[in-house]
Design an enzyme around this catalytic site. Structure first.
Site, PDB file in Angstrom:
ATOM      1  N   TYR A 118      27.688 -47.052 -21.774  1.00 26.99           N
ATOM      2  CA  TYR A 118      28.318 -46.186 -22.419  1.00 26.99           C
ATOM      3  C   TYR A 118      28.387 -46.430 -23.745  1.00 26.99           C
ATOM      4  O   TYR A 118      29.152 -47.647 -24.034  1.00 26.99           O
ATOM      5  CB  TYR A 118      29.369 -45.565 -21.690  1.00 26.99           C
ATOM      6  CG  TYR A 118      30.107 -44.502 -22.694  1.00 26.99           C
ATOM      7  CD1 TYR A 118      29.847 -43.048 -22.463  1.00 26.99           C
ATOM      8  CD2 TYR A 118      31.149 -44.788 -23.563  1.00 26.99           C
ATOM      9  CE1 TYR A 118      30.565 -42.297 -23.191  1.00 26.99           C
ATOM     10  CE2 TYR A 118      31.752 -43.988 -24.458  1.00 26.99           C
ATOM     11  CZ  TYR A 118      31.550 -42.461 -24.123  1.00 26.99           C
ATOM     12  OH  TYR A 118      32.062 -41.502 -25.030  1.00 26.99           O
ATOM     13  N   GLU A 129      27.594 -39.855 -29.396  1.00 29.79           N
ATOM     14  CA  GLU A 129      27.974 -40.282 -27.996  1.00 29.79           C
ATOM     15  C   GLU A 129      26.566 -40.521 -27.350  1.00 29.79           C
ATOM     16  O   GLU A 129      25.805 -39.721 -27.169  1.00 29.79           O
ATOM     17  CB  GLU A 129      28.777 -39.447 -27.276  1.00 29.79           C
ATOM     18  CG  GLU A 129      29.011 -40.037 -25.673  1.00 29.79           C
ATOM     19  CD  GLU A 129      29.800 -38.885 -25.037  1.00 29.79           C
ATOM     20  OE1 GLU A 129      30.958 -39.354 -24.441  1.00 29.79           O
ATOM     21  OE2 GLU A 129      29.355 -37.597 -24.883  1.00 29.79           O
TER      22      GLU A 129
END
Length: 386
Positions: free
Chosen positions: A108, A194
């Site tokens: 991530y 993101e």
């Protein structure tokens, strides 16, 4: 402003970030031109401005053209409800089909405007994918705050890479990736960029999913981003408001609110809630409001059938109280509007405003001496305490 995953990936490619090969489908006929390879796995994803698509069946593995057609017919042009959509769901504007990739690990990475620390922050985690919030709750992440006076440098990317214990070559690739992501983040005036998950294939990194949110206040200089606007993803009344320079957010109550100034609007909303009412909207007409923009704000409220009463709370400064009063009268006459309106007007030309409202023949507009009286009267007219 939100954009779709496939649009975010288009931007990533421009900055040299790897993504799986993919195709955008807005009509099932387009699938005929997609070269599906025998034996290869693909991922079909509905395109909406909301997350948790997989929890509603909006992300599925497919293996051939027939399955792609079936998936698109099921979702295209229809509403899908996920834990992150409104109750009525979101219309599926497009389907994105991309090749499935295998790798060593899903990571991530995000860059966001960190208001608590007043800086841009890089957030990384060894555990990407579904339910990333649960990962953050158990502190399995690493944050790197970028000093706004120094600006971004590779030092910050190297610091983020330390969370993964990469070997030298892979660490260098990761540093280069973060540098590219930050350059994109800055160039498009993003509030959030993101990548979840970021796939580590062993030899390189691939963005399997991407979410980008752009600062609305910077859209005047982001012509390319504006071209990504998808009206179908926006609440209709919120879209109308944005086109008329009004700050409007639809809420769940029955008390419509018209206020000049975002801070005053927030305080008004909270006070109504504290007194037992529930607002149908957040609506800031801004300090520079004109009679025309106030009239438009009232037209937007008029379209909301849940509204039982309108509370107008104006501190007259740049916008004068008499202009607001005249807009209320003109609107009620133009639309034969009979729902009750409670007006609390303070500041410039308050006396003239009172004269205008006192001379008005209809009785649906009433004045309040202060905020407390206005809110209590409004909640009573709404007919219930929520």
């Amino acid at each position: 402003m939100n954009i779709h995953e496939y649009q975010a990936k288009e931007l990533l490619v421009r900055y040299g970030v790897n993504i799986p090969k993919g195709f955008v489908v807005t009509n099932t006929k387009q699938i005929d031109s997609i070269p599906f390879e025998t034996g290869k796995t693909y991922i079909a994803k509905v395109q909406i401005h909301a997350g948790a698509r997989n929890k509603a069946g909006g992300i599925q593995k497919i293996y051939n053209k027939q399955e792609a057609i079936s998936f698109c017919k099921k979702f295209l042009g229809k509403r899908i409800i996920t834990p992150q959509t409104p109750k009525e769901g979101k219309i599926v504007s497009a389907v994105y089909i991309e090749e499935a990739l295998l790798g060593n690990q899903e990571l991530y990475v995000s860059i966001f405007a960190d208001r608590n620390n007043q800086c841009n922050t890089i957030l990384v985690s060894k555990e990407g994918g579904v339910d990333i919030q649960e990962t953050f709750k158990v502190n399995k992440s690493n944050t790197v705050c970028i000093d706004p006076l120094l600006g971004f440098s590779k030092f910050y990317a190297k610091k983020a890479a330390c969370a993964f214990n990469f070997e030298k070559d892979k660490a260098n690739n990761f540093v280069i990736l973060i540098s590219k992501l930050f350059m994109l983040y800055k160039d498009i005036d993003a509030e959030l960029l993101e990548i979840n998950p970021l796939l580590d294939t062993g030899s390189d990194f691939f963005a399997l999913d991407a979410k980008i949110v752009i600062d609305d206040n910077a859209l005047f200089r982001q012509e390319k981003i504006l071209s990504y606007t998808d009206i179908l993803q926006q609440e209709p009344l919120e879209f109308q408001a944005s086109q008329n320079n009004l700050n409007y957010v639809r809420l769940d109550g029955n008390i419509a609110m018209v206020v000049n100034g975002a801070g005053l609007a927030m305080a008004c909303l909270d006070t109504i809630e504290d007194f037992g009412g529930k607002c149908a909207n957040f609506l800031d007409i801004k300090g520079s409001a004109t009679k025309e923009s106030i009239f438009k704000a009232l037209e937007i409220i008029y379209q909301d059938t849940r509204v039982k009463v309108i509370f107008v709370n104006i501190i007259g400064g740049i916008v004068r109280c008499d202009i607001v009063a005249q807009a209320l009268v003109d609107f009620c006459d133009a639309y034969s509007f009979n729902l009750p309106i409670v007006a609390r007007l303070e500041g410039a030309n308050k006396k003239e405003a009172i004269d205008i409202l006192n001379a008005y023949k209809k009785s649906n507009i009433s004045m309040a001496k202060n905020l407390r009286e206005g809110i209590e009267k409004t909640i009573l007219l709404a007919g219930e305490k929520n």
